[in-house]
Enzyme design. Sequence first.
Site, PDB file in Angstrom:
ATOM      1  CB  SER A  30      11.800 -15.022  42.084  1.00 34.57           C
ATOM      2  OG  SER A  30      11.915 -15.496  43.421  1.00 34.57           O
ATOM      3  CG  ASN A 117      18.385 -24.693  47.418  1.00 31.94           C
ATOM      4  OD1 ASN A 117      17.995 -23.551  47.196  1.00 31.94           O
ATOM      5  ND2 ASN A 117      19.675 -25.006  47.547  1.00 31.94           N
ATOM      6  CB  THR A 162      -4.494 -36.982   1.096  1.00 23.42           C
ATOM      7  OG1 THR A 162      -4.843 -37.174  -0.273  1.00 23.42           O
ATOM      8  CG2 THR A 162      -5.176 -38.061   1.939  1.00 23.42           C
ATOM      9  CG  HIS A 163      -1.222 -34.660  -0.995  1.00 24.11           C
ATOM     10  ND1 HIS A 163       0.137 -34.741  -0.833  1.00 24.11           N
ATOM     11  CD2 HIS A 163      -1.675 -35.945  -1.053  1.00 24.11           C
ATOM     12  CE1 HIS A 163       0.495 -36.019  -0.808  1.00 24.11           C
ATOM     13  NE2 HIS A 163      -0.583 -36.764  -0.934  1.00 24.11           N
ATOM     14  CB  SER A 284     -12.011  -5.719   9.094  1.00 21.77           C
ATOM     15  OG  SER A 284     -11.349  -4.640   8.460  1.00 21.77           O
ATOM     16  CE  LYS A 290     -11.825 -10.451   6.250  1.00 22.45           C
ATOM     17  NZ  LYS A 290     -10.438  -9.940   6.210  1.00 22.45           N
ATOM     18  CG  ASN A 292     -11.235 -11.023  10.260  1.00 19.16           C
ATOM     19  OD1 ASN A 292     -11.477 -11.380   9.096  1.00 19.16           O
ATOM     20  ND2 ASN A 292     -10.866  -9.796  10.569  1.00 19.16           N
ATOM     21  CD  GLU A 297      -7.275 -15.221  11.961  1.00 25.27           C
ATOM     22  OE1 GLU A 297      -6.387 -14.681  11.283  1.00 25.27           O
ATOM     23  OE2 GLU A 297      -8.384 -14.678  12.187  1.00 25.27           O
ATOM     24  CE1 TYR A 324      17.113 -23.355  42.993  1.00 21.75           C
ATOM     25  CE2 TYR A 324      18.975 -22.046  43.758  1.00 21.75           C
ATOM     26  CZ  TYR A 324      17.703 -22.118  43.215  1.00 21.75           C
ATOM     27  OH  TYR A 324      17.041 -20.976  42.896  1.00 21.75           O
ATOM     28  CD  GLN A 329      14.765 -16.136  41.390  1.00 20.12           C
ATOM     29  OE1 GLN A 329      15.053 -16.464  42.533  1.00 20.12           O
ATOM     30  NE2 GLN A 329      14.975 -14.917  40.935  1.00 20.12           N
ATOM     31  CE  LYS A 332      10.256 -20.562  41.323  1.00 15.40           C
ATOM     32  NZ  LYS A 332      11.593 -20.855  40.736  1.00 15.40           N
TER      33      LYS A 332
HETATM   34  N1  ARG Z   1      13.575 -17.976  44.450  1.00 16.77           N
HETATM   35  C1  ARG Z   1      14.369 -19.156  44.362  1.00 16.77           C
HETATM   36  C2  ARG Z   1      13.963 -19.956  43.103  1.00 16.77           C
HETATM   37  O1  ARG Z   1      12.965 -19.670  42.565  1.00 16.77           O
HETATM   38  C3  ARG Z   1      14.160 -19.996  45.562  1.00 16.77           C
HETATM   39  C4  ARG Z   1      15.332 -20.837  45.913  1.00 16.77           C
HETATM   40  C5  ARG Z   1      16.478 -19.980  46.216  1.00 16.77           C
HETATM   41  N2  ARG Z   1      17.552 -20.732  46.772  1.00 16.77           N
HETATM   42  C6  ARG Z   1      18.752 -20.177  46.942  1.00 16.77           C
HETATM   43  N3  ARG Z   1      19.643 -20.926  47.469  1.00 16.77           N
HETATM   44  N4  ARG Z   1      19.010 -18.956  46.551  1.00 16.77           N
HETATM   45  O2  ARG Z   1      14.631 -20.862  42.684  1.00 16.77           O
END
Ligand code: ARG
Length: 468
Positions: A30, A117, A162-163, A284, A290, A292, A297, A324, A329, A332
């Site tokens: 990660s 964790n 309205t509408h 455009s 144009k 825009n 948007e 956990y 992971q 994120k």
């Molecule tokens: N990279 C992991 C996450 O984002 C960190 C925690 C990993 N813990 C584990 N027991 N593998 O969740």
Amino acid sequence: MTDDSDKAAKPWGGRFSEATDAFVERFTASVTFDQRLYHQDISGSQSHARMLREAGVLSTEEFEQINTGLEAIRKDIEAGNFNWSVSLEDVHMNIEAALTERIGDVGKKLHTGRSRNDQVATDIRLYLRDEIDRICAEVTRLQQGLLDQADQEADTVMPGFTHLQTAQPVSFGHHLLAWFEMLQRDYSRLIDCRKRLNVSPLGAAALAGTTYPIDRHLTAELLGFDAPTENSLDSVSDRDFAIEFCSVSALLMTHLSRICEELVLWTSAQFDFIDLPDRFCTGSSIMPQKKNPDVPELVRGKTGRVNGHLIALLTLMKSQPLAYNKDNQEDKEPLFDTVDTVFDCLRAFADMIPAISAKRDNMQAAASKGFSTATDLADYLVRKGIPFRDAHEIVGKSVAFAIEQNVDLPELSLEQLQQFSTSISADVFDVLTLEGSLNARDHYGGTAPAQVRAAIARARAQLQQRQA
Ligand code: ARG
């Protein structure tokens, strides 16, 4: 970023007899995205180390070495002098390995009494807390811009819809204040989300707590949390705060998308109510005429991805057993993208709103079409003693007649109006004008310019309190 698969020893490699498959290593890593948490990760580690010293687990000298080493790593990362390695999986192990490399074996003591964790759960809370503060400041800047515009446009008459059909005249300032109110609720939801997330999971370790004499209250305090979390299993598994933030964000984006839609309509040749400066628009490549409204948007479009992130997180957590799981992971990227998207959209809006200029004559002209003061005529008849339903009928007939004559109600003569009710006299023209209609809605929350000004004053006081 290096991809030195087999070389670096894994911090957890003790019980393994072969190297991780090269693809699996990349697949499970990660660090490409969670390195964003480096600042919070280092602060979390420093507080953890400080607490370990208080608890007598680390000596003062060991703590000092760890603390200084971590600070130096922070500086290296900020200077772009840090080599992130995929084989070290995530931000946590990259920093820990760098620490040991820098200060030697003492670095290996940092992880005493904690787990990735509780570490990651702490990092994300710290990260989101900072981001909510940044986002709240941007909401405030946008709201400030709306109030300044509303102040200038309190007397500007536009058709209220309205509408999407002309309904009754309103002050443009009043319309801007309606947007302000949406954001007011978003702001309070963000604050509420921040309150609930501001507890410290640190010390929950992997899931069950730790055998060391840790002081969870101390780490919570050092990191600016209100308290430690209550239950170690829940601490490492809970991602409610991320879901909550995405939910608050989805609603905020929904509000922005509604504003966008109105801006897009209003810049069209058909409405032509406002001008958006060129710097917020693009042209455009084929149609030379144009201009825009790209910013509104695009913000409208970005609402989709934020809604998507909310669903992604809800689905991520659905049916997960305690405590956990590696699934987490995956929290994120949706979270980071939500933060970035919401912040950028707010930023674009906060820059753009003060730059909008109202085409007051066009708004006024549009409000004069479409019988926007018909309700005022009905209310006038009620004041003359006619029951509302009968008044409604009389006005309906007058409108049908005006349509036939191709004029609006105030353009009918007194005699023409009197065909429909003898209760109508010359003073009717006071209520048929746009200004008369506006001024008559003179109560708390109404569109009379005097009420709009009072509402602006109340809103300003609320923003003032926020800063205090
Ligand atoms: N990279 C992991 C996450 O984002 C960190 C925690 C990993 N813990 C584990 N027991 N593998 O969740």
